[in-house]
Write an enzyme that holds these catalytic residues in place. Structure first.
Site, PDB file in Angstrom:
ATOM      1  CD  GLU A 198      -2.779  -0.838   2.613  1.00 26.22           C
ATOM      2  OE1 GLU A 198      -4.003  -0.943   2.518  1.00 26.22           O
ATOM      3  OE2 GLU A 198      -2.211  -0.592   3.694  1.00 26.22           O
ATOM      4  CB  CYS A 199       0.660   4.360   0.073  1.00 24.49           C
ATOM      5  SG  CYS A 199       0.905   6.128  -0.249  1.00 24.49           S
ATOM      6  N   GLY A 200       3.366   3.628   0.350  1.00 24.14           N
ATOM      7  CA  GLY A 200       4.801   3.499   0.533  1.00 24.14           C
ATOM      8  C   GLY A 200       5.293   2.103   0.203  1.00 24.14           C
ATOM      9  CB  SER A 255      -3.250   0.140  -4.994  1.00 22.26           C
ATOM     10  OG  SER A 255      -3.985   1.323  -5.280  1.00 22.26           O
TER      11      SER A 255
END
Length: 431
Positions: A311-313, A401
């Protein structure tokens, strides 16, 4: 509900200092945060000494909002909810949550450069929505006792000044591009909070509000869809954006959670699935890139066909390269072709959902980086307003994502991701 006319009025630090003030007085204090936020809750947990959960009628659901507050009331002497943005900003707003829960709103108003107009702002906040009770306000950053008296005299009938907080360095906490600096990065955070609590005490903010009654039905117990599943979770200064409710759900579904540090460890714990959450990998990219044994361990994990959620990072770390704010490139995992690079402005912000055959996972996005990749996304999230949101990539057993999911909104989907089981996207780009 500790709220404000808008962002930047000081409500985060006032909430934290209030929590510490009442905790230091021997009270059991519970604090919640309206909406998606990872950083404020870290500080609020240190301030209150208790876990902090998110409340948001759309993201977490109305029933869960009521239940968490009612559950906290069983043991808490005082419950605080830190709002987000301004009192009536967003849909649902902090004001909507306060009405849903049946609690009054307490606005923090930055009074710097303001005198009698303070009363007009307070009047507007109290009367904009007649269904939302506003009995008191807090003046922040006053310049003198006389200034505080002017503000008190400006208030209309029915609204009292709970306290006037003077400008004081104790009321400041450092921040960076995603918000407050992480609580574990401030060695003196507890001392800062004690000092801020004393500022509030001197300003007369040590009184308890009038009690309210809270009631709700307990949620249904989730199915044990992850019974015996071991999940390795990255958790350190680079990866730390973890909702407590997400961790609670994984355990309630039967998972064993094992934490590790991609910065400090050289091998993964024994696990069936891996979760790389968001955080600040861009601040530690050189250190992550230098930890070759860990990079190889995660690559081998993926090669072995075991599920990974990034997720993200976490997505940024999965790219071939991560380019930091200084423009330096760092070779990272290479599970997702392309490069993640820091931008000089916010690239995405807002509530979104991932719509699938196993339920709609609700959550949000908030990032200052962007991904350049030749890979076509398997799907895109949907923004709360209905338009397309973040890309979702599926490469083998990797799901990646920029989207941060709130797991309790779709337990069956979360279990399928961590078990590597099939599901379909309702907004698949391959259709």
């Amino acid at each position: 509900m500790i709220t404000a006319p808008g962002s930047g009025q000081g409500k985060s630090m006032v909430t934290a200092a209030l929590a510490r003030l009442h905790r230091n007085a021997g009270r059991n204090v519970r604090v919640f945060k309206h909406g998606p936020d990872y950083l404020d809750p870290m500080v609020l947990e240190v301030a209150s000494g208790n876990p902090v959960y998110q409340l948001h009628p759309w993201m977490t659901g109305e029933d869960e909002c009521r239940w968490r507050l009612a559950e906290a009331a069983q043991t808490a002497d005082l419950t605080l909810v830190e709002g987000s943005m301004g009192l009536f900003d967003g849909d649902p707003s902090s004001g909507d949550l306060a009405k849903l829960a049946g609690i009054p709103a307490l606005p923090v108003i930055d009074a710097k450069g303001m005198a009698q107009t303070f009363g007009a702002v307070a009047f507007g906040l109290a009367h904009f929505d007649p269904e939302l009770p506003v009995h008191q306000v807090i003046a922040n950053k006053i310049g003198s006792a006389y200034h505080g008296q002017l503000l008190r005299e400006s208030l209309p009938e029915g609204i009292d000044l709970l306290g006037a907080i003077p400008r004081n360095d104790a009321m400041d906490i450092p921040d960076r591009h995603l918000g407050l600096v992480q609580a574990n990065e401030l060695d003196d955070l507890s001392q800062r909070l004690d000092a801020a609590a004393e500022v509030l005490k001197a300003a007369g903010l040590d009184t308890l509000p009038q009690p309210v009654e809270l009631s709700a039905e307990a949620p249904t117990v989730p199915e044990r869809l992850l019974e015996g599943q071991r999940i390795a979770i990255a958790r350190d200064a680079a990866f730390s954006f973890l909702y407590r409710a997400n961790l609670d759900l994984l355990e309630a579904m039967g998972a064993e959670l094992h934490y590790f540090s991609p910065l400090a460890d050289t091998e993964l714990p024994g696990a069936d699935a891996l979760w790389l959450p968001g955080g600040y990998p861009e601040l530690h990219a050189g250190e992550l890139a230098a930890n070759i044994p860990m990079l190889e361990a995660i690559r081998d994990f993926h090669q072995a066909g075991k599920p990974i959620l990034a997720e993200c990072g976490g997505l940024m770390a999965c790219a071939d390269e991560l380019w930091d704010k200084e423009g330096l490139g760092h070779a990272l995992l290479g599970l997702l072709p392309g490069r993640a690079s820091m931008a000089n402005r916010l690239k995405a912000l807002g509530l979104q959902s991932l719509n699938t055959s196993l339920g709609d996972l609700r959550g949000h996005t908030y990032h200052h980086s962007e991904l350049e990749t030749p890979c076509e996304p398997a799907a895109r999230t949907r923004k709360q307003a209905g338009s397309e949101g973040e890309a979702v990539y599926r490469l083998g057993t990797l799901t990646a994502s920029y989207f941060h999911g709130y797991f309790p909104s779709a337990p069956a989907l979360v279990a399928a991701i961590f078990r590597g089981e099939p599901f379909t996207f309702h907004h698949s780009l391959s259709e």
